[in-house]
Design a protein around this motif. Structure first.
Motif, PDB file in Angstrom:
ATOM      1  N   VAL A  11     -43.785 -12.665  37.081  1.00 26.41           N
ATOM      2  CA  VAL A  11     -43.230 -12.285  36.359  1.00 26.41           C
ATOM      3  C   VAL A  11     -41.645 -12.919  35.926  1.00 26.41           C
ATOM      4  CG1 VAL A  11     -42.168  -9.417  35.120  1.00 26.41           C
ATOM      5  CG2 VAL A  11     -43.920  -9.691  36.698  1.00 26.41           C
ATOM      6  N   HIS A  12     -41.421 -13.335  35.086  1.00 24.67           N
ATOM      7  CA  HIS A  12     -40.629 -14.004  34.019  1.00 24.67           C
ATOM      8  C   HIS A  12     -39.057 -13.054  33.580  1.00 24.67           C
ATOM      9  CE1 HIS A  12     -41.832 -17.430  35.372  1.00 24.67           C
ATOM     10  NE2 HIS A  12     -42.682 -17.833  34.662  1.00 24.67           N
ATOM     11  N   ILE A  13     -37.770 -12.568  34.840  1.00 25.39           N
ATOM     12  CA  ILE A  13     -37.057 -11.863  33.024  1.00 25.39           C
ATOM     13  C   ILE A  13     -35.952 -12.620  33.062  1.00 25.39           C
ATOM     14  CG2 ILE A  13     -34.576 -10.401  34.188  1.00 25.39           C
ATOM     15  CD1 ILE A  13     -37.609  -9.764  35.581  1.00 25.39           C
ATOM     16  N   ILE A  14     -35.831 -12.211  31.335  1.00 32.38           N
ATOM     17  CA  ILE A  14     -34.432 -12.566  30.459  1.00 32.38           C
ATOM     18  C   ILE A  14     -33.766 -11.921  30.609  1.00 32.38           C
ATOM     19  CG2 ILE A  14     -34.256 -13.287  28.639  1.00 32.38           C
ATOM     20  CD1 ILE A  14     -38.087 -12.859  28.158  1.00 32.38           C
ATOM     21  N   GLU A  15     -33.050 -12.359  30.822  1.00 30.36           N
ATOM     22  CA  GLU A  15     -31.355 -12.316  30.825  1.00 30.36           C
ATOM     23  C   GLU A  15     -30.792 -11.877  29.520  1.00 30.36           C
ATOM     24  OE1 GLU A  15     -28.234 -13.217  33.811  1.00 30.36           O
ATOM     25  OE2 GLU A  15     -30.222 -13.935  35.091  1.00 30.36           O
ATOM     26  N   ASN A  16     -30.586 -10.835  29.268  1.00 29.67           N
ATOM     27  CA  ASN A  16     -30.172 -10.833  28.228  1.00 29.67           C
ATOM     28  C   ASN A  16     -28.124 -10.407  27.626  1.00 29.67           C
ATOM     29  OD1 ASN A  16     -32.291 -10.634  26.282  1.00 29.67           O
ATOM     30  ND2 ASN A  16     -32.529  -8.580  27.601  1.00 29.67           N
ATOM     31  N   ASN A  17     -27.499 -10.902  26.202  1.00 33.39           N
ATOM     32  CA  ASN A  17     -26.747 -11.327  26.599  1.00 33.39           C
ATOM     33  C   ASN A  17     -26.473 -10.794  25.257  1.00 33.39           C
ATOM     34  OD1 ASN A  17     -26.587 -13.823  25.570  1.00 33.39           O
ATOM     35  ND2 ASN A  17     -26.325 -14.350  27.023  1.00 33.39           N
ATOM     36  N   GLU A  18     -24.953 -10.779  24.528  1.00 33.85           N
ATOM     37  CA  GLU A  18     -25.060  -9.769  23.078  1.00 33.85           C
ATOM     38  C   GLU A  18     -25.244 -11.846  21.951  1.00 33.85           C
ATOM     39  OE1 GLU A  18     -21.240  -9.227  21.500  1.00 33.85           O
ATOM     40  OE2 GLU A  18     -20.780  -7.447  23.559  1.00 33.85           O
ATOM     41  N   LYS A  19     -25.678 -12.885  22.176  1.00 31.97           N
ATOM     42  CA  LYS A  19     -25.659 -13.997  22.202  1.00 31.97           C
ATOM     43  C   LYS A  19     -27.167 -13.949  21.810  1.00 31.97           C
ATOM     44  CE  LYS A  19     -21.699 -16.531  22.379  1.00 31.97           C
ATOM     45  NZ  LYS A  19     -20.314 -17.589  22.645  1.00 31.97           N
ATOM     46  N   ASN A  20     -27.890 -13.860  23.155  1.00 38.17           N
ATOM     47  CA  ASN A  20     -29.057 -13.724  22.979  1.00 38.17           C
ATOM     48  C   ASN A  20     -30.087 -12.484  23.488  1.00 38.17           C
ATOM     49  OD1 ASN A  20     -31.849 -15.375  23.682  1.00 38.17           O
ATOM     50  ND2 ASN A  20     -31.598 -14.929  26.341  1.00 38.17           N
ATOM     51  N   GLN A  21     -30.785 -11.928  22.246  1.00 39.97           N
ATOM     52  CA  GLN A  21     -31.242 -10.354  22.728  1.00 39.97           C
ATOM     53  C   GLN A  21     -32.244 -10.322  21.300  1.00 39.97           C
ATOM     54  OE1 GLN A  21     -28.708  -6.993  22.283  1.00 39.97           O
ATOM     55  NE2 GLN A  21     -27.341  -8.623  22.877  1.00 39.97           N
ATOM     56  N   ILE A  22     -33.116  -9.796  20.983  1.00 44.30           N
ATOM     57  CA  ILE A  22     -34.083  -9.455  20.240  1.00 44.30           C
ATOM     58  C   ILE A  22     -33.303  -8.444  19.030  1.00 44.30           C
ATOM     59  CG2 ILE A  22     -35.238  -7.774  20.969  1.00 44.30           C
ATOM     60  CD1 ILE A  22     -38.107  -8.706  20.167  1.00 44.30           C
ATOM     61  N   LYS A  23     -33.612  -8.600  17.676  1.00 48.01           N
ATOM     62  CA  LYS A  23     -32.428  -8.585  16.589  1.00 48.01           C
ATOM     63  C   LYS A  23     -33.199  -7.076  15.820  1.00 48.01           C
ATOM     64  CE  LYS A  23     -30.143 -12.305  14.538  1.00 48.01           C
ATOM     65  NZ  LYS A  23     -30.959 -13.817  15.320  1.00 48.01           N
ATOM     66  N   GLY A  24     -34.975  -7.050  16.409  1.00 50.44           N
ATOM     67  CA  GLY A  24     -35.517  -5.242  16.138  1.00 50.44           C
ATOM     68  C   GLY A  24     -35.786  -4.773  16.643  1.00 50.44           C
ATOM     69  N   GLY A  25     -35.428  -4.032  16.824  1.00 51.17           N
ATOM     70  CA  GLY A  25     -35.490  -2.640  17.803  1.00 51.17           C
ATOM     71  C   GLY A  25     -36.706  -1.441  17.917  1.00 51.17           C
ATOM     72  N   LEU A  26     -37.724  -2.557  17.041  1.00 46.17           N
ATOM     73  CA  LEU A  26     -39.101  -1.864  17.259  1.00 46.17           C
ATOM     74  C   LEU A  26     -40.133  -2.927  17.012  1.00 46.17           C
ATOM     75  CD1 LEU A  26     -40.874   1.058  17.492  1.00 46.17           C
ATOM     76  CD2 LEU A  26     -40.670   0.737  14.656  1.00 46.17           C
ATOM     77  N   ILE A  27     -40.718  -3.100  18.511  1.00 47.44           N
ATOM     78  CA  ILE A  27     -41.831  -3.933  18.723  1.00 47.44           C
ATOM     79  C   ILE A  27     -43.661  -3.577  17.667  1.00 47.44           C
ATOM     80  CG2 ILE A  27     -43.225  -5.168  19.758  1.00 47.44           C
ATOM     81  CD1 ILE A  27     -39.909  -6.024  21.217  1.00 47.44           C
ATOM     82  N   HIS A  28     -43.420  -4.099  17.082  1.00 46.34           N
ATOM     83  CA  HIS A  28     -45.209  -3.690  16.134  1.00 46.34           C
ATOM     84  C   HIS A  28     -46.554  -5.043  17.392  1.00 46.34           C
ATOM     85  CE1 HIS A  28     -43.250  -0.680  13.379  1.00 46.34           C
ATOM     86  NE2 HIS A  28     -42.683  -2.444  13.429  1.00 46.34           N
ATOM     87  N   GLN A  29     -46.019  -6.148  17.319  1.00 49.45           N
ATOM     88  CA  GLN A  29     -47.289  -6.538  17.931  1.00 49.45           C
ATOM     89  C   GLN A  29     -46.095  -8.302  18.650  1.00 49.45           C
ATOM     90  OE1 GLN A  29     -49.163  -8.792  14.337  1.00 49.45           O
ATOM     91  NE2 GLN A  29     -50.231 -10.519  15.569  1.00 49.45           N
ATOM     92  N   ILE A  30     -46.936  -8.513  20.023  1.00 44.98           N
ATOM     93  CA  ILE A  30     -46.433 -10.034  20.438  1.00 44.98           C
ATOM     94  C   ILE A  30     -47.890 -10.280  20.243  1.00 44.98           C
ATOM     95  CG2 ILE A  30     -45.288 -11.202  22.369  1.00 44.98           C
ATOM     96  CD1 ILE A  30     -44.042  -8.413  22.869  1.00 44.98           C
ATOM     97  N   GLN A  31     -47.732 -11.871  20.089  1.00 42.79           N
ATOM     98  CA  GLN A  31     -48.332 -12.930  20.248  1.00 42.79           C
ATOM     99  C   GLN A  31     -48.163 -14.462  20.280  1.00 42.79           C
ATOM    100  OE1 GLN A  31     -51.356 -12.499  16.719  1.00 42.79           O
ATOM    101  NE2 GLN A  31     -51.479 -14.422  16.657  1.00 42.79           N
ATOM    102  N   PRO A  32     -49.461 -15.449  20.719  1.00 44.36           N
ATOM    103  CA  PRO A  32     -48.690 -16.828  20.758  1.00 44.36           C
ATOM    104  C   PRO A  32     -48.503 -17.018  19.544  1.00 44.36           C
ATOM    105  CG  PRO A  32     -50.840 -16.384  22.460  1.00 44.36           C
ATOM    106  CD  PRO A  32     -50.272 -14.733  21.883  1.00 44.36           C
ATOM    107  N   GLY A  33     -47.323 -17.865  18.767  1.00 48.08           N
ATOM    108  CA  GLY A  33     -47.051 -18.585  17.796  1.00 48.08           C
ATOM    109  C   GLY A  33     -47.537 -20.070  17.360  1.00 48.08           C
ATOM    110  N   LEU A  34     -47.347 -20.084  16.173  1.00 48.08           N
ATOM    111  CA  LEU A  34     -47.374 -21.993  16.302  1.00 48.08           C
ATOM    112  C   LEU A  34     -46.526 -22.549  16.782  1.00 48.08           C
ATOM    113  CD1 LEU A  34     -47.933 -21.492  12.442  1.00 48.08           C
ATOM    114  CD2 LEU A  34     -49.743 -22.153  14.038  1.00 48.08           C
ATOM    115  N   ASN A  35     -45.575 -22.672  17.367  1.00 50.48           N
ATOM    116  CA  ASN A  35     -44.675 -23.298  18.235  1.00 50.48           C
ATOM    117  C   ASN A  35     -44.329 -22.836  19.331  1.00 50.48           C
ATOM    118  OD1 ASN A  35     -43.560 -20.750  18.230  1.00 50.48           O
ATOM    119  ND2 ASN A  35     -40.922 -21.382  17.633  1.00 50.48           N
ATOM    120  N   GLU A  36     -45.860 -22.721  20.344  1.00 47.84           N
ATOM    121  CA  GLU A  36     -45.962 -22.591  21.504  1.00 47.84           C
ATOM    122  C   GLU A  36     -44.786 -21.512  22.175  1.00 47.84           C
ATOM    123  OE1 GLU A  36     -46.841 -25.800  23.389  1.00 47.84           O
ATOM    124  OE2 GLU A  36     -47.588 -26.845  22.078  1.00 47.84           O
TER     125      GLU A  36
END
Length: 124
Positions: A11-36
Motif C-alpha cells: 500500500v502506497h500512501i500519497i501525501e497531500n498538500n494544497e498543491k497536490n490533491q485531487i480537485k474533484g470531491g466525488l469519484i465515479h471511476q478509477i482505471q488505468p489511463g493512456l499515460n500509464e
C-alpha cells in the motif's frame, strides 16, 4: 489517500498538500489511463495520478456542475459521459482534446436535490 499496487504487493500512501490533491470531491471511476497513470472520473473531470511520483494532474476539465461520471478508452479516443450526453475526446499525449462529437439527450440528467422524501420505498 492511498492505493494498493499488485506488482510490489504494498500500500502506497500519497501525501497531500494544497498543491497536490485531487480537485474533484466525488469519484465515479478509477482505471488505468493512456499515460500509464491512474485516471479518475470525478465531478471536476478526468484527473490523473502518476504512480511514480504521486502527483495529480487534470487530463480533462469539465464544469464542476456536471463533471464526468464514466469513461471508456478506445485506442487514443476516450468516450465519456457528462451532462447527460456521450462525448468524445482524443488523447494528445498529455491531455484530452474535446471533439465536436457529442450525442446529447441519450441519458437523463437526474438531480438528486429534487428528491424530497421516501413513501413506501418510492422516491418522491
Amino acid at each position: 489517500m492511498a492505493y494498493f499496487h499488485e506488482s510490489d504487493m504494498q500500500v502506497h500512501i500519497i501525501e497531500n498538500n494544497e498543491k497536490n490533491q485531487i480537485k474533484g470531491g466525488l469519484i465515479h471511476q478509477i482505471q488505468p489511463g493512456l499515460n500509464e497513470n491512474l485516471w479518475i472520473a470525478t465531478n471536476y473531470g478526468i484527473e490523473s495520478l502518476d504512480l511514480t511520483n504521486h502527483q495529480f494532474s487534470t487530463v480533462l476539465e469539465r464544469s464542476e456542475k456536471f463533471g464526468v461520471t464514466n469513461f471508456f478508452i478506445e485506442n487514443n479516443n476516450v468516450w465519456f459521459i457528462s451532462d447527460g450526453g456521450l462525448h468524445k475526446a482524443i488523447w494528445n499525449g498529455k491531455t484530452l482534446i474535446l471533439q465536436k462529437d457529442k450525442y446529447t439527450n441519450i441519458l437523463p440528467l437526474i438531480k438528486f436535490s429534487k428528491i424530497k422524501s421516501f413513501n413506501n420505498n418510492i422516491m418522491l
